[in-house]
Design a protein around this motif. Structure first.
Motif, PDB file in Angstrom:
ATOM      1  N   SER A 138       0.797  -1.229   0.000  1.00 17.74           N
ATOM      2  CA  SER A 138       0.000   0.000   0.000  1.00 17.74           C
ATOM      3  C   SER A 138       0.828   1.276   0.000  1.00 17.74           C
ATOM      4  O   SER A 138       0.292   2.354  -0.270  1.00 17.74           O
ATOM      5  N   LEU A 139       2.124   1.178   0.272  1.00 16.95           N
ATOM      6  CA  LEU A 139       2.960   2.370   0.315  1.00 16.95           C
ATOM      7  C   LEU A 139       3.480   2.689  -1.081  1.00 16.95           C
ATOM      8  O   LEU A 139       4.086   1.847  -1.742  1.00 16.95           O
ATOM      9  N   GLU A 140       3.251   3.892  -1.517  1.00 16.22           N
ATOM     10  CA  GLU A 140       3.651   4.294  -2.857  1.00 16.22           C
ATOM     11  C   GLU A 140       5.177   4.324  -2.994  1.00 16.22           C
ATOM     12  O   GLU A 140       5.897   4.511  -2.009  1.00 16.22           O
ATOM     13  N   GLY A 141       5.661   4.164  -4.210  1.00 20.22           N
ATOM     14  CA  GLY A 141       7.072   4.340  -4.468  1.00 20.22           C
ATOM     15  C   GLY A 141       7.515   5.729  -4.050  1.00 20.22           C
ATOM     16  O   GLY A 141       6.878   6.719  -4.396  1.00 20.22           O
ATOM     17  N   GLY A 142       8.595   5.803  -3.284  1.00 22.32           N
ATOM     18  CA  GLY A 142       9.044   7.072  -2.750  1.00 22.32           C
ATOM     19  C   GLY A 142       8.340   7.482  -1.477  1.00 22.32           C
ATOM     20  O   GLY A 142       8.699   8.498  -0.870  1.00 22.32           O
ATOM     21  N   GLY A 143       7.327   6.705  -1.043  1.00 21.60           N
ATOM     22  CA  GLY A 143       6.601   7.012   0.177  1.00 21.60           C
ATOM     23  C   GLY A 143       7.436   6.764   1.416  1.00 21.60           C
ATOM     24  O   GLY A 143       8.503   6.148   1.373  1.00 21.60           O
ATOM     25  N   TRP A 173      13.003  -3.615  -0.133  1.00 23.43           N
ATOM     26  CA  TRP A 173      12.187  -2.547  -0.707  1.00 23.43           C
ATOM     27  C   TRP A 173      12.211  -1.262   0.118  1.00 23.43           C
ATOM     28  O   TRP A 173      11.608  -0.263  -0.258  1.00 23.43           O
ATOM     29  N   LEU A 174      12.938  -1.281   1.236  1.00 20.54           N
ATOM     30  CA  LEU A 174      13.047  -0.098   2.079  1.00 20.54           C
ATOM     31  C   LEU A 174      14.461   0.474   2.022  1.00 20.54           C
ATOM     32  O   LEU A 174      15.447  -0.261   1.998  1.00 20.54           O
ATOM     33  N   ALA A 193      11.347   2.068  -2.037  1.00 26.18           N
ATOM     34  CA  ALA A 193      12.119   2.126  -3.272  1.00 26.18           C
ATOM     35  C   ALA A 193      11.230   2.502  -4.444  1.00 26.18           C
ATOM     36  O   ALA A 193      10.074   2.075  -4.540  1.00 26.18           O
ATOM     37  N   LEU A 194      11.756   3.336  -5.335  1.00 25.91           N
ATOM     38  CA  LEU A 194      11.034   3.714  -6.545  1.00 25.91           C
ATOM     39  C   LEU A 194      11.198   2.630  -7.600  1.00 25.91           C
ATOM     40  O   LEU A 194      12.313   2.133  -7.802  1.00 25.91           O
ATOM     41  N   PRO A 195      10.125   2.225  -8.267  1.00 28.51           N
ATOM     42  CA  PRO A 195      10.238   1.172  -9.286  1.00 28.51           C
ATOM     43  C   PRO A 195      11.261   1.542 -10.356  1.00 28.51           C
ATOM     44  O   PRO A 195      11.149   2.565 -11.020  1.00 28.51           O
ATOM     45  N   GLY A 196      12.277   0.715 -10.488  1.00 32.24           N
ATOM     46  CA  GLY A 196      13.285   0.906 -11.522  1.00 32.24           C
ATOM     47  C   GLY A 196      14.239   2.047 -11.307  1.00 32.24           C
ATOM     48  O   GLY A 196      15.109   2.309 -12.146  1.00 32.24           O
ATOM     49  N   ALA A 197      14.115   2.760 -10.159  1.00 24.42           N
ATOM     50  CA  ALA A 197      14.951   3.948  -9.962  1.00 24.42           C
ATOM     51  C   ALA A 197      15.692   3.941  -8.633  1.00 24.42           C
ATOM     52  O   ALA A 197      16.361   4.903  -8.303  1.00 24.42           O
ATOM     53  N   GLY A 198      15.561   2.854  -7.869  1.00 28.17           N
ATOM     54  CA  GLY A 198      16.252   2.816  -6.592  1.00 28.17           C
ATOM     55  C   GLY A 198      15.564   3.674  -5.544  1.00 28.17           C
ATOM     56  O   GLY A 198      14.354   3.859  -5.557  1.00 28.17           O
ATOM     57  N   ARG A 199      16.353   4.228  -4.657  1.00 25.84           N
ATOM     58  CA  ARG A 199      15.794   4.962  -3.523  1.00 25.84           C
ATOM     59  C   ARG A 199      15.206   6.313  -3.954  1.00 25.84           C
ATOM     60  O   ARG A 199      15.561   6.879  -4.992  1.00 25.84           O
TER      61      ARG A 199
END
Length: 210
Positions: A138-143, A173-174, A193-199
């Motif tokens: 439920s936590l968005e990428g970059g959240g 993922w954190l 973690a951002l999909p495909g972009a790392g942290r």
């Protein structure tokens, strides 16, 4: 709080609130007020769109988080705590308080902030894994995921704040952004973690300072 340790009757938290509105004196103790202020100060973004705070108890941290969130869902498993939190946040726009038992009852939709305060040490390993998977989903990428927990051994706790930090460190993922440790508690801020972009970028990176 949202879950009792294995073998603790379901009435454990109901009993804690029986006869007193605030069994842990969260609104009175300087220790608690300082910890809540540090928790909010550690948030890496100035504003959040939609936040979730399970195990909100009587809403003291909720009140502080509300000033940084457009929409904040707070929840607790104890009905009397929910009523108290609702009353204490009634003047704050964007705050909803519900009775939920996590991780089984997890709200739908995505969040850009999840705050787990004084919760994870009550959970058995499999329940903790389930809750963290709910957070991941439920936590968005970059959240932002914030965790803050008492760090002294307690008979009713299955682990300390240090133990919880070690468990979170194993989750790929954190990304750990802030790690504040005192003898009494451990406060950590992770970003998803951002999909495909790392942290996600740090606050300084976000403003072009790095």
């Amino acid at each position: 709080m949202s879950a009792a340790r294995p073998g603790t009757p379901d009435a454990y938290f109901e009993d804690m609130y029986a006869g007193t509105e605030d069994p842990w004196h969260l609104a009175e103790r300087w220790y608690e007020r300082r910890k809540y202020d540090l928790t909010v100060a550690a948030l890496p973004q100035p504003r959040y769109r939609r936040a979730f705070e399970p195990a909100c108890s009587v809403g003291e941290l909720t009140r502080r988080l509300a000033g940084r969130c457009d929409s904040l869902l707070a929840a607790d498993r104890v009905g009397s705590a929910v009523l108290t939190a609702r009353r204490r946040t009634a003047d704050l726009p964007g705050v909803t308080v519900r009775r939920l038992t996590v991780p089984r009852e997890w709200p739908g939709g995505a969040f850009d902030l999840v705050v787990l305060s004084e919760l994870l040490y009550y959970l058995a390993d499999d329940t903790m894994d389930e809750l963290l998977e709910r957070v991941r989903a439920s936590l968005e990428g970059g959240g932002t995921l914030v965790t803050v927990h008492w760090n002294h051994p307690v008979p009713d706790h299955l682990r300390t704040g240090t133990d919880i930090a070690a468990r979170l460190a194993a989750l790929p993922w954190l990304h750990l952004l802030a790690d504040h440790r005192e003898d009494d508690f451990v406060l950590q801020v992770h970003t998803r973690a951002l999909p495909g972009a790392g942290r996600a970028p740090t606050p300084a990176e976000r403003e072009g300072l790095v």
